[in-house]
Design an enzyme around this catalytic site. Structure first.
Site, PDB file in Angstrom:
ATOM      1  N   HIS A   1     -13.130  -4.258   0.171  1.00 26.36           N
ATOM      2  CA  HIS A   1     -12.149  -3.721   1.121  1.00 26.36           C
ATOM      3  C   HIS A   1     -12.283  -4.370   2.499  1.00 26.36           C
ATOM      4  O   HIS A   1     -12.145  -3.723   3.541  1.00 26.36           O
ATOM      5  CB  HIS A   1     -12.286  -2.199   1.247  1.00 26.36           C
ATOM      6  CG  HIS A   1     -10.977  -1.503   1.464  1.00 26.36           C
ATOM      7  ND1 HIS A   1     -10.279  -0.879   0.449  1.00 26.36           N
ATOM      8  CD2 HIS A   1     -10.219  -1.320   2.577  1.00 26.36           C
ATOM      9  CE1 HIS A   1      -9.172  -0.356   0.924  1.00 26.36           C
ATOM     10  NE2 HIS A   1      -9.101  -0.612   2.212  1.00 26.36           N
TER      11      HIS A   1
ATOM     12  N   THR B   1      -6.846   1.143  -6.230  1.00 25.09           N
ATOM     13  CA  THR B   1      -7.994   0.783  -5.403  1.00 25.09           C
ATOM     14  C   THR B   1      -9.048   1.876  -5.505  1.00 25.09           C
ATOM     15  O   THR B   1      -8.759   3.051  -5.256  1.00 25.09           O
ATOM     16  CB  THR B   1      -7.569   0.575  -3.947  1.00 25.09           C
ATOM     17  OG1 THR B   1      -6.706  -0.576  -3.884  1.00 25.09           O
ATOM     18  CG2 THR B   1      -8.771   0.335  -3.049  1.00 25.09           C
TER      19      THR B   1
ATOM     20  N   SER C   1       0.824  -1.204   0.000  1.00 25.68           N
ATOM     21  CA  SER C   1       0.000   0.000   0.000  1.00 25.68           C
ATOM     22  C   SER C   1       0.860   1.257   0.000  1.00 25.68           C
ATOM     23  O   SER C   1       1.945   1.286   0.589  1.00 25.68           O
ATOM     24  CB  SER C   1      -0.907   0.004   1.236  1.00 25.68           C
ATOM     25  OG  SER C   1      -1.575   1.241   1.373  1.00 25.68           O
TER      26      SER C   1
ATOM     27  N   ASP D   1     -10.675 -10.910  -3.332  1.00 24.12           N
ATOM     28  CA  ASP D   1     -10.170 -10.483  -2.029  1.00 24.12           C
ATOM     29  C   ASP D   1     -11.350 -10.321  -1.081  1.00 24.12           C
ATOM     30  O   ASP D   1     -12.229  -9.503  -1.322  1.00 24.12           O
ATOM     31  CB  ASP D   1      -9.442  -9.144  -2.199  1.00 24.12           C
ATOM     32  CG  ASP D   1      -8.756  -8.671  -0.931  1.00 24.12           C
ATOM     33  OD1 ASP D   1      -9.022  -9.231   0.139  1.00 24.12           O
ATOM     34  OD2 ASP D   1      -7.954  -7.730  -1.019  1.00 24.12           O
ATOM     35  N   GLY D   2     -11.374 -11.124   0.010  1.00 24.63           N
ATOM     36  CA  GLY D   2     -12.414 -10.917   1.007  1.00 24.63           C
ATOM     37  C   GLY D   2     -12.939 -12.185   1.645  1.00 24.63           C
ATOM     38  O   GLY D   2     -13.684 -12.926   1.027  1.00 24.63           O
TER      39      GLY D   2
END
Length: 397
Positions: free
Chosen positions: A285, A159, A111, A316-317
């Site tokens: 997210h 993102t 990030s 993702d998740g």
């Protein structure tokens, strides 16, 4: 690999050890979900609605191949560390994650809100994808991306999540930006309750005789010091959201592998591909965005059907075990990204704890592939799983 004493056999155990080791505010920061946490909970629970459909008397392979490639990078298993900002669960932060993912044979996302410079992370694991939010004007944003490329990043992640409600039903964690004397006194009870964590952070201070600040070096302007995490966050929140034209511009300027993260609708996935994305990631997210959106896995089949022939589809998740990875692959993902499990492993055992989490997932993937009669993760198909009729819960587009 961790010693036998330090080894843990499940992601759930990594979480338990992280909870025992971390001060309460730090653990709360990992657990946080927006508002009531509806989306965060559904991210995990939705996997329980998916059932496997194993064959009987199949020609079972003697060994399974878990390798794949993502954004032009070959990896040893279809699991990547998701970019997560300010990894304060361990003094080495993102460098420790780079060590664990390197040893596991996979890649990591970094990030722009990370606590370690991209060059330090890429020096440990060159399979590095750099993530930006639309947190500045075009020139500054491109400058950060190019600086990350010069440091060793091989792909760019953009993102698109934007709305992050501050009110949480169980309270927001009190994470300081600067560890001055007043802050240390205020946080002393939480820190003293976890002496092992406190000692980990004291060791790096001794050579410098100073206290670290929570800064984000990858967002520093040329010739200026790194901003604090919350100052950078406030600056990002003040920037208007991007348009698809902005995304296309950045894609053209970057020129290399380009992932758009935060896609939950087929129409947005098509727009991302039209803007030049080489990959999209189905993600909400981790439930930290708009609460009440569906679990990311519910959106995956629709996105994969819409753009799977034109771009790589990542997910993702809510991944907690190897079987979850296999379910996502069967529904159209090329690979998955993990956030909280990676940080739980980092808190539980440092770099070896990160490696431990990936080894747990590797073993679970291999076991599921064997049961499904698949020789490779790339062979998985929708027929390998069974979805309830209402699984998508009205998702369309």
């Amino acid at each position: 690999m961790a010693s036998t004493r330090d080894w843990f056999e499940s992601v759930a155990e990594a979480r338990r050890r992280a909870r025992r080791r971390l001060p309460r505010p730090v653990f709360q920061a990992l657990e946080a979900g927006a508002e009531a946490g509806v989306t965060r909970a559904d991210n995990v629970a939705a996997f329980g609605e998916i059932r496997f459909a194993p064959p009987r008397l199949a020609d079972l392979p003697a060994a399974r191949d878990l390798r794949t490639s993502v954004l032009g990078v070959d990896i040893g298993l279809p699991v990547i560390a998701s970019p997560v900002g300010a990894q304060a669960v361990h003094p080495l932060g993102e460098v420790a994650v780079a060590m664990g993912t390197r040893d596991a044979g996979t890649a990591l996302g970094l990030s722009e809100f990370a606590s370690k410079p991209a060059a330090d992370v890429a020096a440990v694991n060159p399979k590095l994808f750099f993530q930006v939010h639309w947190s500045a004007d075009r020139d500054i944003l491109l400058g950060r991306a190019e600086a990350a490329r010069a440091a060793g990043a091989v792909a760019l992640i953009v993102t698109l999540d934007w709305s992050f409600p501050g009110g949480r039903d169980w309270g927001s964690p009190a994470i300081p930006e600067r560890l001055d004397l007043a802050t240390l006194i205020r946080l002393a009870p939480a820190g003293l309750a976890r002496p092992a964590y406190l000692l980990d952070w004291m060791r790096p201070w001794r050579p410098r005789w100073g206290l670290p600040d929570l800064t984000v070096p990858n967002m520093a302007l040329p010739g200026r010091p790194a901003p604090g995490f919350f100052a950078a966050y406030r600056s990002w929140a003040a920037v208007p959201p991007p348009t698809w034209g902005d995304v296309a511009w950045l894609r053209d300027q970057w020129g290399g592998p380009f992932l758009v993260k935060g896609v939950m609708r087929p129409d947005d996935a098509r727009r991302a591909v039209d803007a030049g994305a080489t990959a999209v990631s189905v993600s909400n997210h981790g439930g930290n965005n708009l609460d009440g959106t569906p679990a990311a896995i519910r959106a995956l089949p629709g996105v994969a059907a819409a753009v799977g022939e034109h771009a790589e589809v990542l997910f993702d998740g809510g991944i907690r075990r190897g079987g979850d990875v296999v379910k996502a692959l069967a529904l159209g993902a090329r690979a998955v990204l993990i956030g909280r499990p990676c940080l739980w492993g980092l808190a539980a055992g440092g770099p070896s704890g990160v490696r431990n989490v990936f080894d747990i997932l590797r073993t679970g993937i291999d076991s599921a592939l064997l049961a499904l009669g698949r020789a490779s993760a790339r062979e998985l198909r929708p027929c390998d799983v069974i979805l309830p009729a209402d699984f998508a819960r009205g998702l369309g587009g």
